[in-house]
Write an enzyme that holds these catalytic residues in place. Structure first.
Site, mmCIF file in Angstrom:
data_model
loop_
_atom_site.group_PDB
_atom_site.id
_atom_site.type_symbol
_atom_site.label_atom_id
_atom_site.label_comp_id
_atom_site.label_asym_id
_atom_site.label_seq_id
_atom_site.Cartn_x
_atom_site.Cartn_y
_atom_site.Cartn_z
ATOM 1 N N ASP A 39 0.847 -1.184 0.000
ATOM 2 C CA ASP A 39 0.000 0.000 0.000
ATOM 3 C C ASP A 39 0.887 1.240 0.000
ATOM 4 O O ASP A 39 2.088 1.158 0.286
ATOM 5 C CB ASP A 39 -0.892 0.007 1.257
ATOM 6 C CG ASP A 39 -2.212 0.733 1.027
ATOM 7 O OD1 ASP A 39 -3.254 0.057 0.984
ATOM 8 O OD2 ASP A 39 -2.201 1.970 0.892
ATOM 9 N N TYR A 161 -14.941 5.309 -13.643
ATOM 10 C CA TYR A 161 -14.661 4.161 -12.783
ATOM 11 C C TYR A 161 -15.133 2.875 -13.456
ATOM 12 O O TYR A 161 -14.411 1.873 -13.496
ATOM 13 C CB TYR A 161 -15.365 4.345 -11.435
ATOM 14 C CG TYR A 161 -15.199 3.189 -10.478
ATOM 15 C CD1 TYR A 161 -14.014 3.001 -9.778
ATOM 16 C CD2 TYR A 161 -16.243 2.293 -10.262
ATOM 17 C CE1 TYR A 161 -13.868 1.952 -8.894
ATOM 18 C CE2 TYR A 161 -16.111 1.244 -9.379
ATOM 19 C CZ TYR A 161 -14.922 1.071 -8.688
ATOM 20 O OH TYR A 161 -14.783 0.020 -7.821
#
Length: 267
Positions: A39, A161
């Site tokens: 991450d 998206y």
């Protein structure tokens, strides 16, 4: 009879500091895999690793911006060095931008496409390089990409998206074909999660309501539930269980597939 036992497997999950990614990392660890939490959020990433370790799992944190080619090379090398191999990569990292097509911001859209599509493509690239014969792991494996029910339905306010998640679906299928044709020994599949009340899912409900598409965030969530034959929103463990399945030997003859985990919403 095959099982979902992942003992001895080594996994890397992107976007795993929180939300769906953290749930997927936890489920893989519960099935026996050593898990690298990848991450850009170092603080939350380390917290997730500590939670996994407190439950008895083998876990490490790897800082990774999925848009960074060199970062991917470093991350996969770090995982191989730490765990002695790499068998599972879950390309989960992604962002969502809510806007009407008439108003969307080109810069924000470019960032979304870069994270969601390029980030997934780079994940596939470096998974192949690591897992294929002659790679630093070299024993084949499984790649699971995280698309969305938005790739299969027309939901207003998330056109870019949706396009990015449709792109992940196509990447998955081409990657599976290349892996098979070239003998990499890596299965590549994706899942289509339904709306889940994570931070990202809640943000979508709030923002679509703000655009005037629904009366309130609660109405937005209710509309999704009404469109879902099973009559509820998804839960993190619904998605995580699907990832464990596709990573396991129970799915050893499955590649190039898109698995809906959406309660029937996209059928």
């Amino acid at each position: 009879m095959t099982s979902y036992d992942l003992s001895g497997r080594k996994a890397l999950v992107t976007g795993a500091a929180q939300g769906l990614g953290a749930g997927m990392a936890s489920a893989l660890a519960a099935a026996g895999a050593a898990v690298a939490v990848a991450d850009i959020n170092d603080e939350l990433g380390h917290e997730t690793v500590e939670k996994l370790r407190s439950g008895g799992a083998t876990a490490e944190f790897v800082h990774l911006d999925v848009r960074d080619d060199a970062g991917w090379e470093s991350a996969t090398a770090s995982v191989v060095a730490a765990f002695g191999g790499l068998d599972i990569v879950v390309n989960n990292a992604g962002i969502e931008v809510t806007d009407l097509l008439i108003d969307f911001d080109a810069e924000a859209a470019s960032t979304l496409l870069s994270v969601n599509v390029l980030g997934t493509a780079l994940g596939i690239k470096h998974s192949f390089r690591t897992m294929r014969p002659g790679g630093s792991a070299g024993a084949g494996g499984s790649v699971v990409n995280i698309a969305s029910v938005a790739a299969t339905i027309a939901f207003p306010g998330i056109a870019l998206y949706s396009a990015s998640k449709s792109g992940i679906d196509r990447l998955t299928r081409v990657a599976a074909a290349e892996s098979g044709k070239l003998g990499y020994g890596v299965r590549v599949n994706c899942i289509y999660p339904g709306l889940t009340p994570t931070a990202m899912g809640n943000k979508l409900a709030v923002e679509t309501a703000a655009l005037g598409l629904f009366e309130s965030p609660e109405a937005a969530a209710g509309a999704v539930a009404e469109l879902t034959p099973l009559g509820r929103l998804g839960q993190v463990d619904d998605m995580a269980d699907a990832v464990v399945f596709l990573s396991s030997d129970a799915a050893k003859f499955i590649t190039g597939a898109g698995l809906p985990v959406d309660g029937g919403m996209g059928m």
